[in-house]
Motif scaffolding. Sequence first.
Motif, PDB file in Angstrom:
ATOM      1  N   GLY A   1       0.701  -1.155   0.094  1.00 41.53           N
ATOM      2  CA  GLY A   1      -0.162   0.048   0.170  1.00 41.53           C
ATOM      3  C   GLY A   1       0.706   1.153  -0.195  1.00 41.53           C
ATOM      4  N   GLN A   2       1.897   1.238  -0.429  1.00 43.06           N
ATOM      5  CA  GLN A   2       3.023   2.271  -0.381  1.00 43.06           C
ATOM      6  C   GLN A   2       3.153   2.619  -1.769  1.00 43.06           C
ATOM      7  N   PRO A   3       3.313   4.223  -1.763  1.00 39.81           N
ATOM      8  CA  PRO A   3       3.642   4.673  -3.101  1.00 39.81           C
ATOM      9  C   PRO A   3       4.807   4.032  -3.891  1.00 39.81           C
ATOM     10  N   THR A   4       4.939   3.744  -5.286  1.00 37.58           N
ATOM     11  CA  THR A   4       6.087   3.303  -5.817  1.00 37.58           C
ATOM     12  C   THR A   4       5.968   4.029  -7.348  1.00 37.58           C
ATOM     13  N   THR A   5       7.425   3.926  -7.685  1.00 38.90           N
ATOM     14  CA  THR A   5       7.561   4.111  -9.009  1.00 38.90           C
ATOM     15  C   THR A   5       8.056   3.026  -9.763  1.00 38.90           C
ATOM     16  N   SER A   6       8.187   1.649  -9.016  1.00 37.30           N
ATOM     17  CA  SER A   6       8.704   0.657  -9.991  1.00 37.30           C
ATOM     18  C   SER A   6       7.502   0.191 -10.576  1.00 37.30           C
ATOM     19  N   ALA A   7       7.568  -0.009 -11.762  1.00 34.29           N
ATOM     20  CA  ALA A   7       6.579  -0.595 -12.492  1.00 34.29           C
ATOM     21  C   ALA A   7       6.157  -1.958 -11.939  1.00 34.29           C
ATOM     22  N   GLU A   8       7.223  -2.619 -11.651  1.00 33.33           N
ATOM     23  CA  GLU A   8       7.178  -4.172 -11.309  1.00 33.33           C
ATOM     24  C   GLU A   8       6.302  -4.280  -9.973  1.00 33.33           C
ATOM     25  N   ALA A   9       6.510  -3.318  -9.118  1.00 34.01           N
ATOM     26  CA  ALA A   9       6.101  -3.298  -7.929  1.00 34.01           C
ATOM     27  C   ALA A   9       4.561  -2.861  -8.199  1.00 34.01           C
ATOM     28  N   ALA A  10       4.343  -2.082  -9.055  1.00 29.86           N
ATOM     29  CA  ALA A  10       2.961  -1.525  -9.229  1.00 29.86           C
ATOM     30  C   ALA A  10       2.062  -2.826  -9.741  1.00 29.86           C
ATOM     31  N   LEU A  11       2.760  -3.524 -10.595  1.00 31.17           N
ATOM     32  CA  LEU A  11       1.862  -4.644 -10.979  1.00 31.17           C
ATOM     33  C   LEU A  11       1.404  -5.658 -10.032  1.00 31.17           C
ATOM     34  N   GLU A  12       2.434  -5.640  -9.058  1.00 31.94           N
ATOM     35  CA  GLU A  12       2.143  -6.737  -7.867  1.00 31.94           C
ATOM     36  C   GLU A  12       1.066  -5.906  -6.869  1.00 31.94           C
ATOM     37  N   GLY A  13       1.154  -4.659  -7.008  1.00 32.72           N
ATOM     38  CA  GLY A  13       0.197  -3.690  -5.943  1.00 32.72           C
ATOM     39  C   GLY A  13      -0.973  -3.413  -6.676  1.00 32.72           C
ATOM     40  N   SER A  14      -1.327  -2.174  -6.850  1.00 38.88           N
ATOM     41  CA  SER A  14      -2.471  -1.561  -7.493  1.00 38.88           C
ATOM     42  C   SER A  14      -2.215  -0.191  -8.026  1.00 38.88           C
ATOM     43  N   VAL A  15      -3.101  -0.001  -9.168  1.00 39.25           N
ATOM     44  CA  VAL A  15      -3.141   1.317  -9.872  1.00 39.25           C
ATOM     45  C   VAL A  15      -4.022   2.191  -8.851  1.00 39.25           C
ATOM     46  N   LEU A  16      -3.828   3.441  -8.656  1.00 40.48           N
ATOM     47  CA  LEU A  16      -4.652   4.327  -8.065  1.00 40.48           C
ATOM     48  C   LEU A  16      -5.838   4.652  -8.994  1.00 40.48           C
ATOM     49  N   PRO A  17      -6.995   4.630  -8.271  1.00 43.68           N
ATOM     50  CA  PRO A  17      -8.253   5.197  -8.978  1.00 43.68           C
ATOM     51  C   PRO A  17      -8.079   6.749  -9.229  1.00 43.68           C
ATOM     52  N   LEU A  18      -8.684   6.960 -10.437  1.00 39.11           N
ATOM     53  CA  LEU A  18      -8.906   8.302 -10.863  1.00 39.11           C
ATOM     54  C   LEU A  18      -9.948   9.082  -9.908  1.00 39.11           C
ATOM     55  N   GLY A  19      -9.227  10.142  -9.108  1.00 34.03           N
ATOM     56  CA  GLY A  19      -9.958  11.043  -8.532  1.00 34.03           C
ATOM     57  C   GLY A  19     -10.327  10.343  -7.235  1.00 34.03           C
TER      58      GLY A  19
END
Length: 356
Positions: free
Chosen positions: A206-224
């Motif tokens: 649940g921590q902010p990331t700039t790693s594309a690989e970590a993002a794919l294992e986590g979650s994209v943030l919702p719009l708005g």
Amino acid sequence: MKRYNESALKSFCEELLGKMGMSKLDSGVVADSLVTANMEGVDSHGISRLPIYSKRFLDNRINISPNIQLQEKSPSVLVVDGDNGLGHVISYHSILKGIEMAKSTGTTAIAIKNSNHFGTASYFCKLAAEQNLVCIGFTNSPPGIAPWGGKKAFFGTNPIAFGFPTDDDKPVIIDLSTSIVARGKIILAANQGKEIPEGWAIDREGQPTTSAEAALEGSVLPLGGAKGAALALAVEILTGVLSGAAFGPKVKNLYDEKEIEPANVGHFFILLDIKKFIDLDVFFQSINMLLKEMKAVPKALESSEIRYPGERRRQEALNSLKEGIHLPDSVLGELVRLGEQFDIPFPCPMKTDLLT
């Protein structure tokens, strides 16, 4: 920088898909959808997807020649079973039937199940706009967005699209995911070994990331924030629950090598025949006035032009026709190898003074 002719790329796609068993009509639709996305600057949904589609055809996770069932439940309701075909193909045939129905009744709702990724929703909105119909399109997708307050992906990025015709072949096309960015852009960044901007995603903790690989294992943030998560839920209900398709985490991931079950993606379209609501000329006069007045609004200091949705994509496509389509080395390598697998040479780059 190597750039490639759009017609040559389409021919490559068509020949490749044809060798795998796809019909000429359907391969033409898929090729047109993929390359059009590249031309419009939406590379995440373009020809870079061809290798994974091909792999899933070959391992029988996607049906290359589906028996699509189009059932008219009422004069205005079309229910579709896509037989696990590729979403581009299923949606194309569904939209054509839906346009026919909407021209008779004024409105048609299309619910589709047993499908797969369908590329850009805008592609189908443009098909309807060419027939002077309004189109609203939705699709769900594998988990990409956490519910508001959560840290684990649950909803898909679940795009929403609108298409409105104008009288000068420049439709208003709105195509946006309910996430802050399409997950395909993160997949593309991961494939290219690039980082993603801050604010796009969180990791599995649940921590902010700039790693594309970590993002794919986590979650994209919702719009708005919470509003985007609410829209993702609404799309999930229309495309998954109402259509009878999978929903939430039950939608399978095309890129998961361990998965063997069909993705069962759901789509939902609403078509409106403008002539059944208002005189077409009056509609065109009004929408042209709306757009003209919108573009005449005083511009912010950093803005050189006010553009309506669809204008940028159209200009990108015109530039691509003239200058060619740039393909990153990682995508190019995959496509060359794929062509070699089927003894199909990949097109040569364009020759132009713009290339260095």
